[in-house]
Design a protein around this motif. Structure first.
Motif, PDB file in Angstrom:
ATOM      1  N   LYS A 117     -24.923 -23.426  19.945  1.00  0.00           N
ATOM      2  CA  LYS A 117     -24.698 -24.381  21.025  1.00  0.00           C
ATOM      3  C   LYS A 117     -23.243 -24.867  21.031  1.00  0.00           C
ATOM      4  CE  LYS A 117     -29.393 -26.134  21.401  1.00  0.00           C
ATOM      5  NZ  LYS A 117     -30.260 -27.300  21.380  1.00  0.00           N
ATOM      6  N   ASP A 118     -22.790 -25.199  22.235  1.00  0.00           N
ATOM      7  CA  ASP A 118     -21.420 -25.696  22.381  1.00  0.00           C
ATOM      8  C   ASP A 118     -21.186 -26.944  21.526  1.00  0.00           C
ATOM      9  OD1 ASP A 118     -21.132 -23.656  24.187  1.00  0.00           O
ATOM     10  OD2 ASP A 118     -21.054 -24.964  25.954  1.00  0.00           O
ATOM     11  N   GLU A 119     -22.171 -27.810  21.474  1.00  0.00           N
ATOM     12  CA  GLU A 119     -22.030 -29.060  20.723  1.00  0.00           C
ATOM     13  C   GLU A 119     -21.796 -28.779  19.229  1.00  0.00           C
ATOM     14  OE1 GLU A 119     -24.492 -28.373  22.832  1.00  0.00           O
ATOM     15  OE2 GLU A 119     -24.181 -29.830  24.459  1.00  0.00           O
ATOM     16  N   ALA A 142     -15.436 -27.801  14.787  1.00  0.00           N
ATOM     17  CA  ALA A 142     -13.999 -27.982  15.016  1.00  0.00           C
ATOM     18  C   ALA A 142     -13.554 -29.372  14.581  1.00  0.00           C
ATOM     19  CB  ALA A 142     -13.670 -27.744  16.490  1.00  0.00           C
ATOM     20  N   ASP A 143     -14.379 -30.354  14.869  1.00  0.00           N
ATOM     21  CA  ASP A 143     -14.047 -31.730  14.483  1.00  0.00           C
ATOM     22  C   ASP A 143     -14.046 -31.879  12.964  1.00  0.00           C
ATOM     23  OD1 ASP A 143     -13.197 -34.190  15.475  1.00  0.00           O
ATOM     24  OD2 ASP A 143     -15.195 -35.071  15.315  1.00  0.00           O
ATOM     25  N   GLU A 144     -14.948 -31.177  12.292  1.00  0.00           N
ATOM     26  CA  GLU A 144     -14.957 -31.186  10.822  1.00  0.00           C
ATOM     27  C   GLU A 144     -13.661 -30.590  10.276  1.00  0.00           C
ATOM     28  OE1 GLU A 144     -17.759 -33.368   9.515  1.00  0.00           O
ATOM     29  OE2 GLU A 144     -16.988 -31.999   7.994  1.00  0.00           O
ATOM     30  N   ALA A 184     -16.127 -17.354  21.793  1.00  0.00           N
ATOM     31  CA  ALA A 184     -15.723 -18.702  22.205  1.00  0.00           C
ATOM     32  C   ALA A 184     -14.922 -19.375  21.101  1.00  0.00           C
ATOM     33  CB  ALA A 184     -16.958 -19.544  22.516  1.00  0.00           C
ATOM     34  N   ILE A 185     -14.168 -20.391  21.507  1.00  0.00           N
ATOM     35  CA  ILE A 185     -13.484 -21.242  20.532  1.00  0.00           C
ATOM     36  C   ILE A 185     -13.631 -22.685  20.997  1.00  0.00           C
ATOM     37  CG2 ILE A 185     -11.194 -21.117  21.630  1.00  0.00           C
ATOM     38  CD1 ILE A 185     -10.007 -21.048  18.745  1.00  0.00           C
ATOM     39  N   ALA A 186     -13.872 -23.567  20.048  1.00  0.00           N
ATOM     40  CA  ALA A 186     -13.868 -24.998  20.326  1.00  0.00           C
ATOM     41  C   ALA A 186     -12.601 -25.579  19.732  1.00  0.00           C
ATOM     42  CB  ALA A 186     -15.096 -25.668  19.713  1.00  0.00           C
ATOM     43  N   VAL A 187     -11.951 -26.454  20.483  1.00  0.00           N
ATOM     44  CA  VAL A 187     -10.701 -27.065  20.030  1.00  0.00           C
ATOM     45  C   VAL A 187     -10.817 -28.571  20.215  1.00  0.00           C
ATOM     46  CG1 VAL A 187      -8.200 -27.052  20.245  1.00  0.00           C
ATOM     47  CG2 VAL A 187      -9.491 -25.003  20.840  1.00  0.00           C
ATOM     48  N   VAL A 188     -10.531 -29.289  19.139  1.00  0.00           N
ATOM     49  CA  VAL A 188     -10.662 -30.746  19.142  1.00  0.00           C
ATOM     50  C   VAL A 188      -9.382 -31.338  18.580  1.00  0.00           C
ATOM     51  CG1 VAL A 188     -11.923 -32.672  18.109  1.00  0.00           C
ATOM     52  CG2 VAL A 188     -13.160 -30.631  18.855  1.00  0.00           C
ATOM     53  N   GLY A 199     -17.554 -35.316  20.828  1.00  0.00           N
ATOM     54  CA  GLY A 199     -18.996 -35.442  20.769  1.00  0.00           C
ATOM     55  C   GLY A 199     -19.621 -36.014  22.030  1.00  0.00           C
ATOM     56  N   GLU A 200     -18.812 -36.613  22.887  1.00  0.00           N
ATOM     57  CA  GLU A 200     -19.354 -37.257  24.085  1.00  0.00           C
ATOM     58  C   GLU A 200     -19.200 -36.407  25.337  1.00  0.00           C
ATOM     59  OE1 GLU A 200     -17.521 -41.070  24.366  1.00  0.00           O
ATOM     60  OE2 GLU A 200     -18.296 -41.729  22.426  1.00  0.00           O
TER      61      GLU A 200
END
Ligand SMILES: [Zn+2]
Length: 139
Positions: A2-4, A10-12, A72-76, A113-114
């Protein structure tokens, strides 16, 4: 995945960022086609040009592990000690690195997260220079 969850990873990774000069910490989580996730964080340097973004750290680590296909990549990102910003986007150099391994449909998730916003690489780097162009110029 999941995207979340990818955003959470990423946040970790963002917690490990080394950003004594900008005070801006970034984490990335890169999802490979085999389902594995490789994380990265920004690593700054007193010689600013030697600084490496979180996204490129993730790609370099994944490639070193033998992975070349990604979904995919998540960036935070955000100010050190502050919550992640909702509209942090990869820099131009990182978009170009993504183009080396990914097609237009590669998903780039930004947010926290929001709120999560999903872009495609084609949206972020339209008409990007790719390895396809190099193939056309080889003798
Ligand atoms: Zn970058």
């Amino acid at each position: 995945m999941k995207d979340e969850e990818l955003i959470r990873l990423a946040d970790e990774a963002r917690k490990n960022a080394y950003a004594p000069y900008s005070g801006y910490t970034v984490g990335a989580a890169l999802l490979a086609s085999d389902g594995s996730v490789t994380v990265g964080c920004n690593v700054e340097n007193a010689s600013y040009g030697a600084t490496v973004c979180a996204e490129r750290v993730a790609f370099s680590r994944a490639v070193a592990d033998g992975k070349h296909e990604f979904l995919a990549i998540a960036v935070v990102g955000g100010r050190c000690g502050q919550p992640a910003e909702t509209r942090f986007h990869p820099c131009g150099i990182c978009r170009q690195v993504m183009r080396e391994f990914c097609r237009d449909e590669f998903r780039v998730l930004v947010g926290n997260g929001e709120e999560i916003v999903c872009h495609t690489l084609g949206e972020l780097l339209p008409a990007g220079f790719s390895s396809d162009a190099m193939k056309e110029t080889r003798p």
